[in-house]
Design a protein around this motif. Sequence first.
Motif, PDB file in Angstrom:
ATOM      1  N   SER A  95      56.545  39.395  73.613  1.00  0.00           N
ATOM      2  CA  SER A  95      56.619  37.963  73.304  1.00  0.00           C
ATOM      3  C   SER A  95      56.001  37.133  74.421  1.00  0.00           C
ATOM      4  O   SER A  95      55.270  36.168  74.167  1.00  0.00           O
ATOM      5  N   GLU A  96      56.274  37.507  75.671  1.00  0.00           N
ATOM      6  CA  GLU A  96      55.679  36.812  76.805  1.00  0.00           C
ATOM      7  C   GLU A  96      54.155  36.950  76.790  1.00  0.00           C
ATOM      8  O   GLU A  96      53.423  36.002  77.072  1.00  0.00           O
ATOM      9  N   LEU A  97      53.674  38.140  76.448  1.00  0.00           N
ATOM     10  CA  LEU A  97      52.233  38.374  76.385  1.00  0.00           C
ATOM     11  C   LEU A  97      51.589  37.507  75.311  1.00  0.00           C
ATOM     12  O   LEU A  97      50.514  36.933  75.514  1.00  0.00           O
ATOM     13  N   LEU A  98      52.231  37.381  74.151  1.00  0.00           N
ATOM     14  CA  LEU A  98      51.678  36.579  73.065  1.00  0.00           C
ATOM     15  C   LEU A  98      51.479  35.128  73.492  1.00  0.00           C
ATOM     16  O   LEU A  98      50.509  34.476  73.086  1.00  0.00           O
ATOM     17  N   LEU A  99      52.373  34.619  74.323  1.00  0.00           N
ATOM     18  CA  LEU A  99      52.237  33.250  74.807  1.00  0.00           C
ATOM     19  C   LEU A  99      50.981  33.074  75.651  1.00  0.00           C
ATOM     20  O   LEU A  99      50.329  32.033  75.613  1.00  0.00           O
ATOM     21  N   THR A 100      50.629  34.103  76.398  1.00  0.00           N
ATOM     22  CA  THR A 100      49.447  34.006  77.268  1.00  0.00           C
ATOM     23  C   THR A 100      48.152  34.217  76.497  1.00  0.00           C
ATOM     24  O   THR A 100      47.082  33.843  76.965  1.00  0.00           O
ATOM     25  N   LEU A 101      48.244  34.824  75.314  1.00  0.00           N
ATOM     26  CA  LEU A 101      47.044  35.141  74.540  1.00  0.00           C
ATOM     27  C   LEU A 101      46.650  34.055  73.550  1.00  0.00           C
ATOM     28  O   LEU A 101      45.573  34.118  72.970  1.00  0.00           O
ATOM     29  N   ARG A 102      47.494  33.046  73.362  1.00  0.00           N
ATOM     30  CA  ARG A 102      47.262  32.115  72.267  1.00  0.00           C
ATOM     31  C   ARG A 102      45.959  31.339  72.391  1.00  0.00           C
ATOM     32  O   ARG A 102      45.387  30.901  71.388  1.00  0.00           O
ATOM     33  N   ASP A 103      45.478  31.156  73.627  1.00  0.00           N
ATOM     34  CA  ASP A 103      44.240  30.397  73.811  1.00  0.00           C
ATOM     35  C   ASP A 103      43.049  31.293  74.161  1.00  0.00           C
ATOM     36  O   ASP A 103      41.996  30.812  74.546  1.00  0.00           O
ATOM     37  N   VAL A 104      43.241  32.608  74.026  1.00  0.00           N
ATOM     38  CA  VAL A 104      42.173  33.542  74.370  1.00  0.00           C
ATOM     39  C   VAL A 104      41.415  33.928  73.107  1.00  0.00           C
ATOM     40  O   VAL A 104      42.009  34.322  72.110  1.00  0.00           O
ATOM     41  N   ASN A 105      40.106  33.794  73.129  1.00  0.00           N
ATOM     42  CA  ASN A 105      39.285  34.141  71.974  1.00  0.00           C
ATOM     43  C   ASN A 105      38.998  35.640  71.954  1.00  0.00           C
ATOM     44  O   ASN A 105      38.834  36.269  73.000  1.00  0.00           O
ATOM     45  N   ALA A 106      38.922  36.190  70.752  1.00  0.00           N
ATOM     46  CA  ALA A 106      38.547  37.592  70.614  1.00  0.00           C
ATOM     47  C   ALA A 106      37.080  37.753  70.995  1.00  0.00           C
ATOM     48  O   ALA A 106      36.281  36.830  70.820  1.00  0.00           O
ATOM     49  N   PRO A 107      36.708  38.902  71.553  1.00  0.00           N
ATOM     50  CA  PRO A 107      35.305  39.115  71.914  1.00  0.00           C
ATOM     51  C   PRO A 107      34.411  39.081  70.677  1.00  0.00           C
ATOM     52  O   PRO A 107      34.879  39.308  69.565  1.00  0.00           O
ATOM     53  N   PRO A 108      33.116  38.778  70.844  1.00  0.00           N
ATOM     54  CA  PRO A 108      32.217  38.702  69.689  1.00  0.00           C
ATOM     55  C   PRO A 108      32.117  40.041  68.965  1.00  0.00           C
ATOM     56  O   PRO A 108      32.218  41.112  69.589  1.00  0.00           O
ATOM     57  N   ALA A 109      31.940  39.965  67.661  1.00  0.00           N
ATOM     58  CA  ALA A 109      31.875  41.180  66.848  1.00  0.00           C
ATOM     59  C   ALA A 109      30.553  41.914  67.057  1.00  0.00           C
ATOM     60  O   ALA A 109      29.507  41.291  67.227  1.00  0.00           O
ATOM     61  N   ARG A 110      30.621  43.240  67.037  1.00  0.00           N
ATOM     62  CA  ARG A 110      29.401  44.046  67.016  1.00  0.00           C
ATOM     63  C   ARG A 110      28.856  44.068  65.591  1.00  0.00           C
ATOM     64  O   ARG A 110      29.620  44.066  64.631  1.00  0.00           O
ATOM     65  N   ILE A 111      27.550  44.127  65.453  1.00  0.00           N
ATOM     66  CA  ILE A 111      26.926  44.274  64.143  1.00  0.00           C
ATOM     67  C   ILE A 111      26.358  45.686  64.050  1.00  0.00           C
ATOM     68  O   ILE A 111      25.509  46.076  64.855  1.00  0.00           O
ATOM     69  N   ILE A 112      26.866  46.444  63.097  1.00  0.00           N
ATOM     70  CA  ILE A 112      26.447  47.831  62.898  1.00  0.00           C
ATOM     71  C   ILE A 112      25.670  47.927  61.585  1.00  0.00           C
ATOM     72  O   ILE A 112      26.211  47.629  60.514  1.00  0.00           O
ATOM     73  N   GLU A 113      24.408  48.319  61.669  1.00  0.00           N
ATOM     74  CA  GLU A 113      23.591  48.469  60.464  1.00  0.00           C
ATOM     75  C   GLU A 113      23.582  49.932  60.031  1.00  0.00           C
ATOM     76  O   GLU A 113      23.336  50.829  60.849  1.00  0.00           O
ATOM     77  N   ILE A 114      23.861  50.150  58.762  1.00  0.00           N
ATOM     78  CA  ILE A 114      23.976  51.514  58.233  1.00  0.00           C
ATOM     79  C   ILE A 114      22.961  51.728  57.116  1.00  0.00           C
ATOM     80  O   ILE A 114      23.027  51.052  56.072  1.00  0.00           O
ATOM     81  N   PRO A 115      22.009  52.649  57.302  1.00  0.00           N
ATOM     82  CA  PRO A 115      21.038  52.945  56.246  1.00  0.00           C
ATOM     83  C   PRO A 115      21.674  53.779  55.144  1.00  0.00           C
ATOM     84  O   PRO A 115      22.499  54.660  55.419  1.00  0.00           O
TER      85      PRO A 115
END
Length: 250
Positions: A95-115
């Motif tokens: 619960s304490e950790l969740l409070l510190t994460l509320r303003d943290v953005n997730a890292p950008p998504a990787r784009i995986i191309e699959i033939p």
Amino acid sequence: MTDLPSIAEIPITPLGDSALIVKFGDSIQKETHLKVRQLAEHLDRHPFPWMVEVVPAFTSVTIYYDVMKLMTEGAKQGGESLTEGPFQMAAALVSELLLTLRDVNAPPARIIEIPVCYGGDWGPDLETVASRNGLTPKEVIEIHTSADYLVFMLGFAPGFAYLGGMSPHIATPRRETPRLSIPAGTVGIAGDQTGVYPIDTPGGWQLIGKTPIELFKPQQMPPTLLQAGDIVRFYSITREQFEAWEELER
């Protein structure tokens, strides 16, 4: 769209005697997924000393913990929390950790191309998907390759990615009789979902093509090509391109 709960409203519940579940919502949606991914990726990079494993799902994160290490950590903090049980101790720290994460953005998504080589022996159900939706096989391929698919989670088999974002115009029910063996790399559709079989396995999905790329390599770290949060884009290749690519993979 359902509003996400505030930090104070996020339920944390026990799972057995050595795990807890952090539940961010009740429906599969991108905003919920981002919260799941945010917590799971933070714990992967900065695990608690007592944490054994973190498992993200569609709407929740499960955290497994070592009870003895958790109690030892509590003793190091002065022993005040030892009057509580292991779950209460772990839940308070999360619960304490969740409070510190509320303003943290997730890292950008990787784009995986699959033939994918669509149809033929590798996509025997492409005609079925087309006819059920009043389309031509070419139109099914165009629709399937036009979307960006979000990897919500991995499960079912090593490296199997649950993808969101498939067009309802090519949705097709599972086969009434599942196949006993589907080759690794086969691309299928089941209902409004699409995905790639990462290993040889039985399955009832409608098979529309095959990729020469290996999605699961147990000798590598990480062993799975796709991870939660990735964006998958499929593109069509010819049989000759497939065979040349497969030769390079060997």
